[in-house]
Design a protein around this motif. Sequence first.
Motif, short mmCIF file in Angstrom:
data_model
loop_
_atom_site.label_atom_id
_atom_site.label_comp_id
_atom_site.label_asym_id
_atom_site.label_seq_id
_atom_site.Cartn_x
_atom_site.Cartn_y
_atom_site.Cartn_z
N LYS A 146 0.83 -1.20 0.00
CA LYS A 146 0.00 0.00 0.00
C LYS A 146 0.87 1.25 0.00
CE LYS A 146 -3.87 2.21 2.34
NZ LYS A 146 -4.86 2.13 3.45
N TYR A 168 1.20 -4.21 -7.89
CA TYR A 168 0.91 -3.63 -6.59
C TYR A 168 -0.02 -4.49 -5.73
CZ TYR A 168 2.92 0.59 -8.64
OH TYR A 168 3.77 1.49 -9.25
N GLN A 177 -8.92 -3.03 2.56
CA GLN A 177 -9.78 -1.84 2.74
C GLN A 177 -11.20 -2.27 3.12
OE1 GLN A 177 -7.22 0.86 2.90
NE2 GLN A 177 -9.27 1.68 2.58
N ILE A 207 -4.83 -5.20 -1.53
CA ILE A 207 -5.02 -3.88 -0.93
C ILE A 207 -6.51 -3.56 -0.78
CG2 ILE A 207 -4.68 -1.40 -1.28
CD1 ILE A 207 -2.03 -2.07 -2.67
#
Length: 259
Positions: free
Chosen positions: A64, A163, A172, A168
Amino acid sequence: MDKIFERHPLVKKIKVDASYTKYLFKRSILYYESDDYILDLPKSMDEYYKSLGTSTRQHVKNRKSRLLRDYPNIKFIVKYKEDIDRDLVLKIMDLSKERRLQKGSLRWKDTLYYKQLLVCLRQYGIVVCIELDGKIIAANITSIAKNSIFGHVMAHDNRFSKYSLGEICAVQVIQTAIEHNFTSFHFLWGKSDLKTRLLSKKNLLYSYIVFRKIGIDYFFIKIKVVCSLYITKWKQSTFLNPLRVALKIYKRNHNIKNA
């Protein structure tokens, strides 16, 4: 089940899409078995991070941080219920479909499923999005039931795969769920490294049909289900791995060529 049949005499059979209980009625047919990966949520994100393995915790935070460092304009957006519109859902569906095609998968939900999903989301939905310069690059579509949150669609732009946007975005969702005092996050169907890495636990899900009485319809579906199960086992056998890999590569190359 018998009480439902008694109250509704015109009902011939009842289809249960997903249940944690494996019913053994004489008039029932188990036609599908899958997994729901469930994460019991702690009271805070600090507790959750502490419960992760040392390596996983570092990777989650570092990925992140790297994303935010490379793209300072990144925004994390959460939309609820009536704020979830058709255009948003379609954009996420397109991301998910594109990723499936890139992986060589041609399996896709029909239009009716997404119409029904949109109706559900307008009443019970939470959508977590990662946005860059006004465009969605990752999202997770979920819905609320009692004190739990259920995942439906995870999607991200393939150009940002390095990524680990799926991870990620999932974290969240976990953060959003904890902030709203939900007690569990259901990742739903199927196994993946992501689900186990984020500490969700496997729970069996059963899909079955219960009939009012045993008749021609019962035996017809019974034969159909048995044949389908044997075909599925055959398709999943290790003997077909070379063919499966070859087909996946062909589909991926074909999709890229026609894109």
